[in-house]
Each structure stands twice: as C-alpha cells, then as structure tokens.
Design a protein around this motif. Structure first.
Motif, mmCIF file in Angstrom:
data_model
loop_
_atom_site.group_PDB
_atom_site.id
_atom_site.type_symbol
_atom_site.label_atom_id
_atom_site.label_comp_id
_atom_site.label_asym_id
_atom_site.label_seq_id
_atom_site.Cartn_x
_atom_site.Cartn_y
_atom_site.Cartn_z
ATOM 1 N N THR A 102 -32.818 79.454 -52.684
ATOM 2 C CA THR A 102 -33.919 80.215 -52.098
ATOM 3 C C THR A 102 -33.653 80.540 -50.638
ATOM 4 N N PHE A 103 -33.201 79.527 -49.891
ATOM 5 C CA PHE A 103 -32.928 79.747 -48.473
ATOM 6 C C PHE A 103 -31.789 80.741 -48.283
ATOM 7 N N LEU A 104 -30.707 80.596 -49.063
ATOM 8 C CA LEU A 104 -29.564 81.498 -48.927
ATOM 9 C C LEU A 104 -29.939 82.936 -49.292
ATOM 10 N N ALA A 105 -30.775 83.091 -50.330
ATOM 11 C CA ALA A 105 -31.216 84.440 -50.706
ATOM 12 C C ALA A 105 -32.080 85.051 -49.608
ATOM 13 N N TYR A 106 -32.952 84.229 -49.028
ATOM 14 C CA TYR A 106 -33.792 84.700 -47.926
ATOM 15 C C TYR A 106 -32.941 85.094 -46.726
ATOM 16 N N LEU A 108 -29.768 85.952 -46.746
ATOM 17 C CA LEU A 108 -28.975 87.134 -47.091
ATOM 18 C C LEU A 108 -29.817 88.408 -46.994
ATOM 19 N N GLY A 109 -31.055 88.325 -47.454
ATOM 20 C CA GLY A 109 -31.935 89.488 -47.379
ATOM 21 C C GLY A 109 -32.209 89.912 -45.941
ATOM 22 N N ILE A 110 -32.458 88.931 -45.062
ATOM 23 C CA ILE A 110 -32.697 89.248 -43.654
ATOM 24 C C ILE A 110 -31.444 89.846 -43.018
ATOM 25 N N THR A 111 -30.281 89.273 -43.324
ATOM 26 C CA THR A 111 -29.037 89.764 -42.742
ATOM 27 C C THR A 111 -28.755 91.197 -43.159
ATOM 28 N N ILE A 112 -28.920 91.480 -44.446
ATOM 29 C CA ILE A 112 -28.683 92.849 -44.934
ATOM 30 C C ILE A 112 -29.677 93.817 -44.302
ATOM 31 N N SER A 113 -30.929 93.403 -44.148
ATOM 32 C CA SER A 113 -31.933 94.268 -43.525
ATOM 33 C C SER A 113 -31.570 94.587 -42.071
#
Length: 292
Positions: A102-106, A108-113
C-alpha cells in the motif's frame, strides 16, 4: 479590483512592454523573495483574504489568490522534510519502519504525478529541463530561508504589532566592463542564509555519522544506510547552488569552509562512535525493517 467586479485580461505583446534589471547575487535575490513572500503573508492576514472577500470574486479566482497567500507557509513543512533524512541517519531508523504494498503504491502514484506535473510545466512554459531544475533548486533555497522569515515576520506583525522594514534590493549596475556578471560573485552575509546552511551541515554530518556507524557495526545493514544517504543527497543536490553562491568568485573559494566542514563532520562522527560503541550500534541498527 476583482473583488469589486472588474475583469482583467492577460496581454502578451510581441515586443516586451517593460524591461528592467533584477538582483543578480544571492543575498539580494533572497531579500527580494522575502519582500514578495512577506506581502503574500500580509494579504493572507488582511481583510483582502480570498476566503473572506466579497461575493463578486469567482471560485477559481479565490483558489488562485489563496494559493498566492498561503505558499510561504509551506516552508514550515519543507524545513521538516529537509531534516528528516538527517534524523533518520542520526537515529539509525529508516523514515518508514515497514514497507508494504500500500505504501509503495501510494509513493509510486505521488512520484508519477509529480513527474507528469513537471513535464506539463516544462511543455507549457517552453523552458529547458535544466532551467526547470534550477527553478526547483531555488524554490527550496528560498522556501527554507526567505519564505520562513516572511511567515515569522507576518505572525509578529499580526500578533505583536511589529512593523516590517524592507531592505531594498540593489540591481546589477553593469559598471564593470571586464565582467558583466561581477555582481554575481558578491557575497553579503544575511541571516536568511542560516537555515539553508544549517540544513546542509546537518545532512553532511548525518551522512558521516551513518557511514561510520555502519562500518563499525557488528551486523552492518547497508541497504538502510543507502536509503537515508539517498534522501540526504537529494536535499544537498537542491542546495548545491546555495553552497556555490557562498563560495563567491570562482578561483577564490575559501578553503577554510571545506576544512571546518570536514573537521566538524569527523569530530561528531568520532563522538557518536565513542558514545555509541559498535556492540550497541549493531543492536540498535537491527530494528524492524521488512520488504514486502
């Protein structure tokens, strides 16, 4: 004007309508950013606050003016983020104790954004990647110095009624025919330099402490060290222009800065090893840290 119902149009002419000079050295640039940020803080605490304005102000206008008024307050969180990697290296505990899906997906999403936002900014403004990176660097330098000072001055004015006196920024005069960028190398000390300088020194010392503790540990965990060192280097990479500005003219770099920085880092590292021997360091480092 917008609060009274007036409309405005952004006009872009082929030829520049106005031209002027801008402060070129680090000190004057920080003073200019301080003046801008202080004005934003004053507007935020005034009756012209976008949240308290009249009904004629449109929703998007409120959002835009609110962003202009609150951006200096982000310096508080920025200061914390800049010190977190150093605290991680000093304590021997990673910023995040347990890494899960969950943390890694969160993350990753912030980084891509953020990456996509940076690409859109570059494409929209038509600037080069290098220019965008320099802007990001100065955003952190100004955010940890001038913006923080503006928030403090604004709060003092609201709470204690202390008036703020501005320092006029001197512009490039161009009187030196031999070097049109002579003013760039002028270094004038100001208290605004203290927070970025403190962040730099603390992160450098934290890296030295983390490396020395890992080397002397009975069970060294290099993965955790690399994680903390990466984030500290990321902070230092943003502050590189600030360090370069403190050096002054090329070829005149004060060697004493390097000497004292090295001596302080080595001294604190040796003191840390003496206070926290290798045997106890190994047990402290071996905390909970798991990968998914």
């Amino acid at each position: 004007m917008h609060n009274r119902g007036w409309r405005s149009i952004y006009c872009v002419t082929k030829r520049d309508a106005f031209r002027g000079t801008a402060p070129i050295n680090l000190t004057d640039r920080l003073h200019q950013v301080l003046r801008w940020a202080t004005g934003s803080v004053e507007i935020f605490f005034s009756r012209n606050n976008a949240l308290l304005s009249g009904p004629k102000l449109k929703f998007l206008q409120r959002i835009a003016y609110l962003n202009v008024g609150i951006y200096p307050f982000t310096s508080i969180f920025l200061i914390v983020y800049c010190f977190l990697p150093a605290l991680s290296l000093f304590s021997g505990q990673f910023i995040v104790q347990t890494l899960n899906i969950t943390f890694l997906a969160y993350l990753l999403g912030i980084t891509i954004s953020l990456v996509l936002l940076a690409v859109l900014e570059i494409k929209w403004s038509g600037i080069q990647l290098e220019e965008w990176w320099r802007n990001e660097q100065f955003w952190l330098i100004g955010g940890t110095s001038a913006h923080l000072a503006a928030v403090i001055q604004g709060l003092l004015k609201v709470i204690a009624g202390i008036e703020i006196s501005f320092t006029l920024t001197s512009k490039s005069t161009g009187e030196d025919d031999d070097d049109e960028y002579a003013d760039l190398y002028i270094v004038k000390w100001t208290s605004l330099m203290i927070p970025p300088l403190t962040i730099m020194m603390v992160n450098i010392i934290a890296i030295a402490v983390g490396v020395s503790r890992t080397i002397y540990a009975t069970n060294p965990e290099w993965s955790r060290l690399l994680g903390g060192v990466f984030f500290s280097f990321w902070v230092l990479a943003h502050l590189y222009p600030f360090a370069k500005g403190l050096m002054g003219r090329r070829g005149r770099t004060p060697t004493i800065v390097y000497v004292w920085s090295g001596l302080i880092a080595i001294t604190i590292s040796l003191l840390w090893v003496a206070i926290n021997p290798p045997s106890s360091a190994g047990s402290q480092i071996g905390g909970s840290f798991s990968f998914p």
